[in-house]
Structures are given as structure tokens and as C-alpha cells.
Write an enzyme that holds these catalytic residues in place. Structure first.
Site, PDB file in Angstrom:
ATOM      1  CD  GLU A  79      -3.198  -1.024   2.338  1.00 17.67           C
ATOM      2  OE1 GLU A  79      -4.028  -1.614   2.226  1.00 17.67           O
ATOM      3  OE2 GLU A  79      -2.807  -0.578   3.379  1.00 17.67           O
ATOM      4  CD  GLU A  97      -3.453  -6.317   3.350  1.00 18.80           C
ATOM      5  OE1 GLU A  97      -4.445  -5.525   4.189  1.00 18.80           O
ATOM      6  OE2 GLU A  97      -2.518  -6.173   3.188  1.00 18.80           O
TER       7      GLU A  97
END
Length: 485
Positions: free
Chosen positions: A122, A267
Site C-alpha cells: 500500500e 486483503e
């Protein structure tokens, strides 16, 4: 055999292949290791196999973890942490060395089924304030070049797990999806490289976070029960946030000329503690709903077909940063010791989750606030602050599993957590004379007073201990020989 029989055979073969494809797609899990006491990798791999989990996503390339995955058949995504992006971006030699040590070695020598390298985690998160914007793509380029040079680029694909905040919608509908204007060019650079190399776009989608940051978010829309009012997008109905968010990405890719780029959900999950909406009932409802939602391989309105996804996460991590929220340490479908938190059918076994085996715990004893100690003792506040700063008190918050404890209970919980993290050493249950050790379990209601597992010393630590023992032996022999002269 007649032509009808041949057709039947072909049809049966196709059905079998489709079934195998759906099975192979299986559910994956994120295996994080930011724990004060981590489960030994061999124990975790056994647990993965017992639960039929066929894919794992790692956040680094720790040697013992990868070695334990050798010959398991489990597909592996290894990770390059964000703090390494600058080094790899600035040096092709560093990229070659990383691939050699963390990919080639394990593929060739340890039979690890590495399928992906996650370059960063991220890295474009808005809270990073652009820290990794200029290093992510060059690092990705260098790792791709290193994989080609190593001759493994056909087997191992690069990707960059991104948070869903990299895109948005101009009209609050999936069809209005596009990448954020301030990072648009950076994302497209990555997407282009992925497309050119047959690699997937990896996205992390969290309906829980939407609920956490917006008290007006419609709760039912986070789940998969079909109880919320659908979102209508030009005649297409969206009954849950996951489908809508996923298809916002699909529209963003399509608008930029990459309609067919494969997507991995890197995720997805729901935490069980640390917030009023982070609880076992919601977590079970969300994760089971997601498993049921993807089980048939139907996909989303814009992307029919099987969804490639990794649950977040496998095991709780009590040393994770709680800057985003106290819930960060409680995403696991298993507790820190490999015990299932709730019944969850992954569609891989005939029952629910299978617990870890061979886990060794510390003694059955706890550290608590002395029954005769005074609550107004001036040392109470500083000792509790100390215990929580160096331990984990995230279960004590409002709406959390231990949120209903009285004052003595709060103090005891803090003391015990610090005591367990420090392997039940006598010195870890002093707290200015306010604490004592008990053999009676102080757990109550939903609040668990944990007993920690035995500390695990990885291969590097074992080798260091072995070297130290060897040096001690040499020193002892030298002393004996010297004194006998």
C-alpha cells in the site's frame, strides 16, 4: 463409443477442469508476523494445510518462513517492505541480489512455490503523504528486470498491493470510477508494466474501514446478506460494498485502456476486537458471507468468474502499529496461539477452522493487581501506562472484548499482558509492589486473560546461539589448557 458418448466424455472433462480451476483458485490468507511471540513457521504451515488454504501472502521474505513453505505446494506471494523500495529503486544490483536471495534460492533449493513478488505494501496510502510515490515504480521495474535475468519471470509475477483509496468515483457509482487525480500517472505507470508482463493488479478492500471512519455508513451494506438497499448503477444493482468497490476499480482500469488486467484481492477481512464494530459476530458474518459470495465463482457484475482473494488475516499480531486504530492487532481468524476465534467454513474442509497443533504455552499463571492494593495508590497510573506502552491493551477500549472490566480488572489486564509478553519473568510482575502472581484464571465473560506461547527462536537466532556455544566451548578448552601449563 458413439458420438454422444464422446460428447459426454468431453463435457465431463470440461466440468472436471472447471471444478479443478475453481478449486485451485481457492482462498488465500495473509500471514503477518508482527507479534511479540510468533508461532513457529512449521506450525503455521501445518495449520494452513490442515485448513486447505492454498495460497499465502507474506509481507517480507523471511528465510525461515519461506523454508517452512518448501514442498508444501502452497502458492506464495513474497513481499518487499516499503522501507526497502528506495534501495531497490536506486540499484539494479540490489534488485538482482534480492531476487537471488529471496526468490531463486527458495525456488531452486527449497521447492517453495513462489508465484508473486509484492513490491511494497500500500505504498500510495494517503497517510504516507507521497513518501513512496517516486520509488515504487522504479523498484517494480528493477525487480521485474531481475526476475527476467534470473530466468523465472514466466513463473513469478510482480505486483503492487494497493489500498482502495487509489481510486474513487466521480458520481458515487462504480461506473464513475477512475484513479485519484493526484496519483493517476503513478498508478498508470504501474498498470502498464503489469499489463506488459502478464501480471495482476492487487487491491485491498475493507468495508470495515468505511464503517470505522464514517458513522453514517450503512452497516448492512458492508455485509453479503442482501439486507441493504441496493445501489443502482445504470440498471446494475449492487447489494454490497465489496462488489461496488471492486467494480469501481474495474471501471477505472477500463477507462484507462486496461479492461482485461487480472485483479487479485490482496486483503479482505474483518477484525474481532479494538472497536465497537470489531467483534466476533460481525467478523464471522462478514468472512463467511464473503466465502459464500465467491464460492460459486460468479464474480461481480463487471467481472464475472472466480475471484482470487486473500483473507486478512491468518493470525492476530499484537505488535502491529495501532496508529490506524486499536483493531489493527485483531484481524486474525485465529488467535495468536492458533486457536480459531469462531466457526468459519472456508469450503476446503468438512468442518470449520482446524486449530494449530504442537503449540507450547507458558505456565498456567497470571499477573494481577493485588487484592489488598489501593486504587488510589499514586503508582497505579504510571505502572499501567508503562504496561500498556510496552504491551497490548487494545482489548480494553470502549466496545471491545474487555471494555466492561472494573478498575481492578483493567489494571490486572494491563499487568498480565506485560507479564506474558515478558515470558512470565518474576521481574515482570512487580509494578512497585502492586502486582502478584495467581494460578486462578481471571478471565471473565468475553475478556480473555491470555497465557502466552513459548518464545520461538528462528534459524538466525538458533545459529547465533550455536556459534555462541561453540565460542564458549573453545574458550573453556583454552582456559583449561592454559591453567594446566
Amino acid at each position: 463409443m458413439g458420438s454422444l458418448s464422446k460428447a459426454s466424455v468431453v463435457l465431463l472433462s470440461l466440468v472436471s477442469l472447471i471444478s479443478l480451476a475453481l478449486l485451485a483458485n481457492g482462498i488465500g490468507a495473509n500471514w503477518g508476523t508482527q507479534c511479540s511471540h510468533r508461532l513457529p513457521p512449521e506450525v503455521v504451515v501445518r495449520m494452513l494445510r490442515a485448513n486447505g488454504i492454498q495460497k499465502v501472502k507474506l509481507f517480507d521474505a523471511e528465510y525461515d518462513t519461506l523454508k517452512a513453505l518448501g514442498k508444501s505446494g502452497i502458492e506464495v506471494m513474497v513481499g518487499i517492505p516499503n522501507d526497502m523500495l528506495s534501495t531497490i529503486a536506486g540499484s539494479m544490483k540490489a534488485a538482482d541480489r534480492w531476487v537471488s536471495q529471496n526468490v531463486s534460492t527458495h525456488l531452486n533449493n527449497n521447492n517453495v512455490n513462489i508465484r508473486y513478488v509484492a513490491v511494497g505494501n500500500e505504498p500510495f496510502l494517503a497517510t504516507y503523504n507521497g513518501t513512496f510515490l517516486k520509488t515504487t515504480f522504479p523498484a517494480l521495474q528493477n525487480i521485474q528486470a531481475a526476475l527476467i535475468k534470473a530466468g523465472v519471470a514466466n513463473q513469478v509475477k510482480v505486483t503492487v498491493p494497493l489500498n482502495a483509496d487509489v481510486y474513487g468515483s466521480s458520481n458515487s457509482l462504480p461506473s464513475g470510477g477512475d484513479f485519484r487525480a493526484d496519483i493517476h500517472d503513478y498508478v498508470i505507470q504501474i498498470v502498464k508494466l503489469l499489463s506488459e508482463n502478464g501480471a495482476p493488479f492487487t487491491i485491498n478492500i475493507y468495508p470495515f474501514i468505511s464503517l470505522y471512519i464514517d458513522s453514517n455508513f450503512p452497516v448492512e451494506y458492508a455485509f453479503f446478506d442482501g439486507n441493504s438497499s441496493p445501489l443502482n448503477d445504470g440498471g446494475t444493482s449492487y447489494y454490497n460494498m465489496f462488489d461496488a468497490n471492486h467494480d469501481t476499480l474495474v471501471w477505472a482500469l477500463q477507462k484507462n485502456g486496461f479492461a482485461n488486467l487480472p485483479i487479485i484481492v490482496g486483503e479482505i477481512g474483518w477484525p474481532t476486537d479494538g472497536d465497537r464494530n470489531a467483534n466476533i459476530d460481525y467478523a464471522r458474518r462478514f468472512n463467511q458471507g464473503f466465502m459464500t459470495h465467491i464460492a460459486g465463482g460468479k464474480g461481480t457484475p463487471m467481472r464475472p468468474g472466480p475471484i482470487d482473494a486473500y483473507l486478512f488475516s491468518l493470525i492476530d499480531e499484537d505488535a502491529k502499529s495501532i496508529q490506524p486504530g486499536a483493531f489493527e492487532r485483531h484481524w486474525g481468524v485465529f488467535y495468536f496461539d492458533g486457536t480459531p476465534k469462531y466457526n468459519l467454513n472456508l469450503g476446503t474442509t468438512n468442518s470449520g477452522l482446524v486449530p494449530a497443533t504442537g503449540v507450547q504455552k507458558l505456565e498456567q499463571k497470571w499477573c494481577i493487581f493485588k487484592p489488598n492494593a489501593k486504587l488510589d495508590d499514586p503508582q497505579v497510573a504510571p505502572t499501567v501506562s508503562y504496561a500498556c506502552a510496552l504491551g497490548d491493551c487494545t482489548s480494553l477500549g470502549y466496545g471491545s472484548s474487555c471494555g466492561n472490566l472494573d478498575a481492578q480488572g483493567n489494571i490486572s489486564y494491563a499487568y498480565n499482558n506485560y507479564y506474558q509478553i515478558n515470558n512470565q519473568h518474576d521481574s515482570a510482575c512487580k509494578f512497585s509492589g502492586l502486582a502478584t502472581v495467581t494460578r486462578s484464571d481471571p478471565s471473565t465473560g468475553t475478556c480473555r486473560f491470555n497465557i502466552q506461547i513459548q518464545p520461538y527462536y528462528g534459524g538466525a537466532a538458533k545459529r547465533l546461539i550455536s556459534i555462541q556455544k561453540g565460542l564458549c566451548l573453545i574458550l573453556c578448552v583454552f582456559i583449561v589448557l592454559w591453567t594446566n601449563q
